[in-house]
Design a protein around this motif. Structure first.
Motif, short mmCIF file in Angstrom:
data_model
loop_
_atom_site.label_atom_id
_atom_site.label_comp_id
_atom_site.label_asym_id
_atom_site.label_seq_id
_atom_site.Cartn_x
_atom_site.Cartn_y
_atom_site.Cartn_z
N GLU A 1 97.36 66.79 -35.27
CA GLU A 1 96.13 66.00 -35.07
C GLU A 1 95.76 65.22 -36.33
O GLU A 1 95.43 64.04 -36.26
CB GLU A 1 94.98 66.93 -34.68
CG GLU A 1 93.66 66.20 -34.49
CD GLU A 1 92.49 67.14 -34.25
OE1 GLU A 1 91.44 66.67 -33.81
OE2 GLU A 1 92.65 68.36 -34.50
N GLU B 1 99.14 72.60 -34.25
CA GLU B 1 98.41 71.60 -33.48
C GLU B 1 97.46 70.79 -34.35
O GLU B 1 97.36 69.56 -34.20
CB GLU B 1 97.63 72.28 -32.34
CG GLU B 1 98.49 72.86 -31.23
CD GLU B 1 99.08 74.23 -31.59
OE1 GLU B 1 99.84 74.76 -30.77
OE2 GLU B 1 98.76 74.74 -32.69
N GLU B 2 96.76 71.45 -35.25
CA GLU B 2 95.82 70.72 -36.10
C GLU B 2 96.54 69.84 -37.12
O GLU B 2 96.03 68.77 -37.47
CB GLU B 2 94.89 71.70 -36.82
CG GLU B 2 93.84 72.31 -35.91
CD GLU B 2 92.68 72.90 -36.67
OE1 GLU B 2 92.40 72.43 -37.80
OE2 GLU B 2 92.04 73.83 -36.14
N ASN C 1 95.55 77.57 -35.23
CA ASN C 1 96.24 76.46 -34.56
C ASN C 1 96.83 75.54 -35.61
O ASN C 1 96.65 74.31 -35.55
CB ASN C 1 95.27 75.68 -33.67
CG ASN C 1 94.75 76.52 -32.52
OD1 ASN C 1 95.50 77.01 -31.69
ND2 ASN C 1 93.43 76.71 -32.49
#
Length: 249
Positions: free
Chosen positions: A34, A30-31, A27
């Motif tokens: 984040e 996405e990470e 991911n």
């Protein structure tokens, strides 16, 4: 990190290293989003300040420049960062980042159910432990000054900047524990906690009391009094928990 002021060794290595760590390949996009959001919401990079260069971020996250640029583009579209061209260009944190609507946050808190107690328990265990661990270490003069500076920032914060500077204070304590893994865990817990705190009003009296508790925590850590540091942080965490349960339960 790029800034209008020269970063101290702690500021350039502690929380930054904990957050700007390699992401998992499954991911990556996405990470990366984040981690960048954590640096913004927790005040590691201040509003108006520039993020590290793309090549440095890509290396720290262990992602491609393409993935990093996609993550930055997504945050720019959401209003968290802005890109500037030219000699002094780069990616800068927006001075007025978007804030979630209170109604949505309160709905989220209600949906948490037992998750509220879970978040508060996690915060309690991590931050009380971090305070005790910091007090157990022989701090250098630089580390003591760093902690006092974070304390002073909270004491002089406006309502608009308090949540961000409060997070920086608590992250500083985690850094001084000497454990990068604990710092990362505290950062994750603070993100979860701040989402809940954003759903309740900032109360001037509570801020005054929190600052008094902050001072007691710092005094205990600098004195190397582990019991006092643990107790002071426990009382502080309990006060926050009471407010959250009162407003959101």
């Amino acid at each position: 990190m790029a800034s209008s002021q020269e970063a101290t060794p702690l500021e350039s290595a502690g929380t930054v290293d904990a957050l700007f760590r390699p992401v998992r390949a499954g991911n990556a996009f996405e990470e990366t989003v984040e981690r960048l959001l954590q640096t913004i919401r927790l005040g590691v990079v201040d509003p108006g300040e520039r993020l590290p260069a793309e090549r440095d971020l890509a290396a720290r996250f262990n992602v491609s420049r393409v993935t990093l640029r996609e993550a930055i583009r997504a945050l720019a579209q959401a209003g968290y960062v802005e890109s500037r061209r030219g000699r002094y260009g780069g990616t800068f944190v927006s001075r007025t980042p978007p804030r979630p609507r209170k109604r949505d946050l309160k709905r989220m808190a209600r949906q948490l159910g037992d998750g509220l107690d879970d978040a508060l328990t996690l915060r309690y265990v991590l931050e009380v432990g971090a305070a005790e661990a910091a007090a157990a270490r022989e701090l250098s003069d630089t580390e003591r000054d760093y902690l006092r500076r974070r304390l002073d920032e909270c004491g002089g914060a406006t309502l608009d900047s308090y949540r961000r500077l409060d997070s920086r204070f608590h992250l500083a304590i985690a850094e001084l524990s000497g454990s990068s893994s604990l710092t990362s865990a505290v950062a994750d817990a603070r993100m979860r906690l701040n989402e809940l705190l954003d759903a309740i009003p900032l109360l001037t009296r509570n801020i005054e009391h929190s600052n008094q508790q902050h001072a007691a925590i710092v005094e205990a850590i600098i004195a190397g009094d582990q019991d006092a540091a643990r107790q002071a942080m426990a009382e502080h965490a309990a006060g926050t928990a009471s407010l959250l349960r009162g407003f959101l339960a």
